[in-house]
Design an enzyme around this catalytic site. Structure first.
Site, PDB file in Angstrom:
ATOM      1  N   HIS A   1      -4.552  -3.900  12.718  1.00 24.45           N
ATOM      2  CA  HIS A   1      -3.966  -2.994  13.720  1.00 24.45           C
ATOM      3  C   HIS A   1      -5.027  -2.280  14.557  1.00 24.45           C
ATOM      4  O   HIS A   1      -4.748  -1.243  15.160  1.00 24.45           O
ATOM      5  CB  HIS A   1      -3.039  -1.979  13.037  1.00 24.45           C
ATOM      6  CG  HIS A   1      -1.801  -2.607  12.457  1.00 24.45           C
ATOM      7  ND1 HIS A   1      -1.093  -2.075  11.404  1.00 24.45           N
ATOM      8  CD2 HIS A   1      -1.143  -3.750  12.805  1.00 24.45           C
ATOM      9  CE1 HIS A   1      -0.053  -2.855  11.138  1.00 24.45           C
ATOM     10  NE2 HIS A   1      -0.056  -3.866  11.954  1.00 24.45           N
TER      11      HIS A   1
ATOM     12  N   THR B   1       0.472  -0.351   0.585  1.00 24.84           N
ATOM     13  CA  THR B   1       1.278  -0.496   1.800  1.00 24.84           C
ATOM     14  C   THR B   1       2.761  -0.522   1.441  1.00 24.84           C
ATOM     15  O   THR B   1       3.141  -1.092   0.409  1.00 24.84           O
ATOM     16  CB  THR B   1       0.905  -1.757   2.608  1.00 24.84           C
ATOM     17  OG1 THR B   1       1.834  -1.913   3.692  1.00 24.84           O
ATOM     18  CG2 THR B   1       0.890  -3.023   1.769  1.00 24.84           C
TER      19      THR B   1
HETATM   20  P1  OAD Z   1       2.979   3.494   4.821  1.00 26.81           P
HETATM   21  O1  OAD Z   1       2.827   4.961   5.025  1.00 26.81           O
HETATM   22  O2  OAD Z   1       4.181   2.832   5.375  1.00 26.81           O
HETATM   23  O3  OAD Z   1       2.948   3.163   3.259  1.00 26.81           O
HETATM   24  C1  OAD Z   1       1.977   3.721   2.422  1.00 26.81           C
HETATM   25  C2  OAD Z   1       2.193   3.146   1.051  1.00 26.81           C
HETATM   26  O4  OAD Z   1       1.116   3.571   0.229  1.00 26.81           O
HETATM   27  C3  OAD Z   1       3.482   3.604   0.351  1.00 26.81           C
HETATM   28  O5  OAD Z   1       4.141   2.463  -0.194  1.00 26.81           O
HETATM   29  C4  OAD Z   1       2.987   4.524  -0.763  1.00 26.81           C
HETATM   30  O6  OAD Z   1       3.787   4.435  -1.932  1.00 26.81           O
HETATM   31  C5  OAD Z   1       1.627   3.937  -1.040  1.00 26.81           C
HETATM   32  N1  OAD Z   1       0.645   4.848  -1.646  1.00 26.81           N
HETATM   33  C6  OAD Z   1       0.450   6.174  -1.419  1.00 26.81           C
HETATM   34  N2  OAD Z   1      -0.626   6.614  -2.095  1.00 26.81           N
HETATM   35  C7  OAD Z   1      -1.114   5.565  -2.788  1.00 26.81           C
HETATM   36  C8  OAD Z   1      -2.230   5.374  -3.663  1.00 26.81           C
HETATM   37  N3  OAD Z   1      -3.062   6.364  -3.981  1.00 26.81           N
HETATM   38  N4  OAD Z   1      -2.437   4.117  -4.160  1.00 26.81           N
HETATM   39  C9  OAD Z   1      -1.598   3.088  -3.850  1.00 26.81           C
HETATM   40  N5  OAD Z   1      -0.543   3.212  -3.042  1.00 26.81           N
HETATM   41  C10 OAD Z   1      -0.307   4.424  -2.490  1.00 26.81           C
HETATM   42  O7  OAD Z   1       1.631   2.819   5.356  1.00 26.81           O
HETATM   43  P2  OAD Z   1       1.373   1.284   5.718  1.00 26.81           P
HETATM   44  O8  OAD Z   1       2.160   0.377   4.835  1.00 26.81           O
HETATM   45  O9  OAD Z   1      -0.086   1.086   5.784  1.00 26.81           O
HETATM   46  O10 OAD Z   1       0.869   0.680  12.035  1.00 26.81           O
HETATM   47  O11 OAD Z   1       1.971   1.211   7.174  1.00 26.81           O
HETATM   48  C11 OAD Z   1       1.902  -0.005   7.879  1.00 26.81           C
HETATM   49  C12 OAD Z   1       1.730   0.276   9.348  1.00 26.81           C
HETATM   50  O12 OAD Z   1       2.784   1.128   9.798  1.00 26.81           O
HETATM   51  C13 OAD Z   1       0.459   1.020   9.706  1.00 26.81           C
HETATM   52  O13 OAD Z   1      -0.657   0.180   9.859  1.00 26.81           O
HETATM   53  C14 OAD Z   1       0.826   1.662  10.995  1.00 26.81           C
HETATM   54  C15 OAD Z   1       2.223   2.135  10.675  1.00 26.81           C
HETATM   55  O14 OAD Z   1       3.062   2.288  11.777  1.00 26.81           O
HETATM   56  C16 OAD Z   1       0.077   0.802  13.121  1.00 26.81           C
HETATM   57  O15 OAD Z   1      -0.736   1.695  13.233  1.00 26.81           O
HETATM   58  C17 OAD Z   1       0.283  -0.250  14.137  1.00 26.81           C
END
Ligand code: OAD
Length: 229
Positions: free
Chosen positions: A102, A175
């Site tokens: 991204h 994620t």
């Molecule tokens: P999210 O905020 O959607 O998800 C974060 C995930 O991390 C959740 O499933 C949490 O349970 C998990 N989590 C939190 N703390 C953690 C830890 N210490 N260890 C392991 N897991 C943990 O973030 P993303 O999946 O990265 O797009 O979001 C995907 C995309 O959506 C991002 O790249 C962004 C956003 O819109 C763009 O910027 C284009």
């Protein structure tokens, strides 16, 4: 081996995630800040939000998950790191050649993709004299070097990440597994024969599809695995 990371990997560093209870998308509306239309309608507002995020990220430091993954490039013969994160913490931990699905908040590019400008370039400014800052090549608006909702992933990024998915072990960590095409890499890896492992503190849409789902913070689980190697 290949790892695909998301915002949860940077959570313990203090970088806000997107969809957790205190995540960015609980406070801010993506339609106003992370779409080409939002930038066209109000580029100053979009830039202010990205400068605010840069400031927050600049105050954070990589955690054990970032450090372990940075070491695995040297430890394993072939290790690829694909990240959805735009914070640059993998690179600050020492990872090189990261496939930034991204983009990066630390890069900018010409919004008009003018003929003279490169595809993107690093720019670590926390403030500008004017918003949006002018493109040094054409004078038009510069934009953050990230992928917004509704935009396509650059072809080279798609190619490199598809190649990376062709591996023996594929780890998906931190994620919510909701954003395509990034999360499609898990199924792609599995269909090419990879053993797939998820690390997350919650169950996600891919938890039932991976070969092994590990519940726990990425920085702890990756640290434990690294200790056993
Ligand atoms: P999210 O905020 O959607 O998800 C974060 C995930 O991390 C959740 O499933 C949490 O349970 C998990 N989590 C939190 N703390 C953690 C830890 N210490 N260890 C392991 N897991 C943990 O973030 P993303 O999946 O990265 O797009 O979001 C995907 C995309 O959506 C991002 O790249 C962004 C956003 O819109 C763009 O910027 C284009």
């Amino acid at each position: 081996m290949t790892a695909l990371t998301g915002a949860g990997v940077s959570a313990s560093s203090g970088v806000p995630t997107f969809r957790d209870p205190d995540g960015l998308w609980k406070t801010f509306r993506p339609a106003e800040l992370a779409t080409p239309e939002a930038f066209r309608d109000n580029p100053g507002r979009v830039w202010e939000w990205y400068l605010w995020r840069r400031g927050k990220i600049a105050a954070c430091t990589p955690n054990r998950a970032h450090r372990v993954l940075a070491r695995w490039r040297e430890r394993f013969g072939r290790f690829e790191l694909v990240t959805q994160n735009v914070d640059g913490l993998h690179e600050r931990a020492g990872s090189t050649d990261v496939i930034r699905f991204h983009g990066s908040v630390w890069e900018v590019r010409c919004a008009a993709r003018c003929a003279d400008s490169p595809e993107g370039w690093p720019d670590e400014m926390l403030q500008y004299a004017e918003l949006p800052p002018p493109c040094p090549y054409c004078g038009g608006p510069l934009r953050p070097g990230v992928v917004w909702f509704g935009e396509v992933i650059p072809a080279d990024t798609l190619r490199r990440s598809s190649e990376a998915a062709d591996c023996e072990v594929f780890i998906v960590a931190g994620t919510s597994a909701l954003v395509y095409p990034a999360i499609g890499l898990v199924a792609a890896a599995r269909s090419m024969g990879a053993f797939t492992i998820e690390i997350n503190v919650e169950r996600t849409p891919v938890s039932g599809d991976v070969d092994l789902s590990i519940s726990g913070p990425a920085e702890e689980i990756l640290g434990l695995v690294d200790d056993q190697l």
